[in-house]
Design a protein around this motif. Sequence first.
Motif, mmCIF file in Angstrom:
data_model
loop_
_atom_site.group_PDB
_atom_site.id
_atom_site.type_symbol
_atom_site.label_atom_id
_atom_site.label_comp_id
_atom_site.label_asym_id
_atom_site.label_seq_id
_atom_site.Cartn_x
_atom_site.Cartn_y
_atom_site.Cartn_z
ATOM 1 N N ARG A 217 -8.622 -3.776 -4.746
ATOM 2 C CA ARG A 217 -7.760 -5.097 -4.873
ATOM 3 C C ARG A 217 -7.998 -5.891 -3.546
ATOM 4 O O ARG A 217 -7.355 -5.828 -2.480
ATOM 5 C CB ARG A 217 -6.226 -4.312 -4.745
ATOM 6 N N ILE A 218 -9.042 -6.842 -3.836
ATOM 7 C CA ILE A 218 -9.434 -7.430 -2.687
ATOM 8 C C ILE A 218 -8.742 -8.414 -1.899
ATOM 9 O O ILE A 218 -8.420 -8.420 -0.875
ATOM 10 C CB ILE A 218 -11.102 -7.957 -2.818
ATOM 11 N N TRP A 219 -7.654 -9.092 -2.857
ATOM 12 C CA TRP A 219 -7.118 -10.178 -2.531
ATOM 13 C C TRP A 219 -5.787 -9.392 -1.873
ATOM 14 O O TRP A 219 -5.285 -9.789 -0.918
ATOM 15 C CB TRP A 219 -6.529 -11.064 -3.665
ATOM 16 N N LEU A 220 -5.180 -8.289 -2.413
ATOM 17 C CA LEU A 220 -4.169 -7.503 -1.691
ATOM 18 C C LEU A 220 -4.864 -7.207 -0.468
ATOM 19 O O LEU A 220 -3.723 -7.126 0.570
ATOM 20 C CB LEU A 220 -3.753 -6.548 -2.670
ATOM 21 N N PHE A 221 -5.923 -6.652 -0.212
ATOM 22 C CA PHE A 221 -6.343 -6.101 0.896
ATOM 23 C C PHE A 221 -6.400 -7.221 1.929
ATOM 24 O O PHE A 221 -6.152 -7.083 3.130
ATOM 25 C CB PHE A 221 -7.786 -5.775 0.823
ATOM 26 N N HIS A 222 -6.790 -8.370 1.557
ATOM 27 C CA HIS A 222 -6.952 -9.737 2.625
ATOM 28 C C HIS A 222 -5.508 -9.913 3.001
ATOM 29 O O HIS A 222 -5.552 -10.446 4.313
ATOM 30 C CB HIS A 222 -7.701 -10.778 1.649
#
Length: 244
Positions: A217-222
Amino acid sequence: MTDGTEKRESSLPLLSLVPNLVTMLGLCFGLTSIRFTFDDRFTFAAGLLIFAALLDGLDGLLARRLNAASPFGAELDSLSDFVCFGVAPAMLIYNFGLEGLAGLGWLAALFFAICCCLRLARFNVAAKEETNQSGSFTGVPAPAGAMLGIFPVTLWLAGFADMRQVQILVALWAVMVGALMIARFHTFSPKSMKISRDNAVYVLLAAAIVIGLMLTRIWLFHVAASLLYLGLLLWSVLRQKRAT
């Protein structure tokens, strides 16, 4: 004996090129991000900037580990940083949510890029004069500023909100992040963080969670990382005010 010594000496320059190759790979990511921005492919554009930020930390680490730091590498890193964390994010922010503001949107993007340039120039001067001995940064570093700058994009990619509906907020956000990069307050540096053996397990667990989020979940991580960084930034500023 002589042949072995000559072999080691001849292999050293090639090994010293590794950090510079990583820097140039990050530069390629930044330039390719601009290309995807022009095609309105914001997912790829934002993702490449995140990977460019990761490579920016990696090249410095490799330079220290390999004892391959050099004035040329420092200058190359600075020029790459301006493209990846000044120009590319400004283009992404503008194409994503500032075009509707006409000249005002472009001025906000210009302000962001120029602030990044000033931040890098000040950092280069401080590094040459060796005036930064506290393990802290003055103002938000360029990679962190870029990650904060594209926050409106990743907020949309994560499915939370589309800030293009209120483009003036995107412009104000870009201006605010740019101002944070040239601000005169001290911000924390990861190098100054000391981890005890008792906390090593928790750090490894946190690192595993971070890597898992980045892979899945790269966007959630960002989004989460940006909010956490802003919180730590506010805490750092308040702590300095109390100390004075």
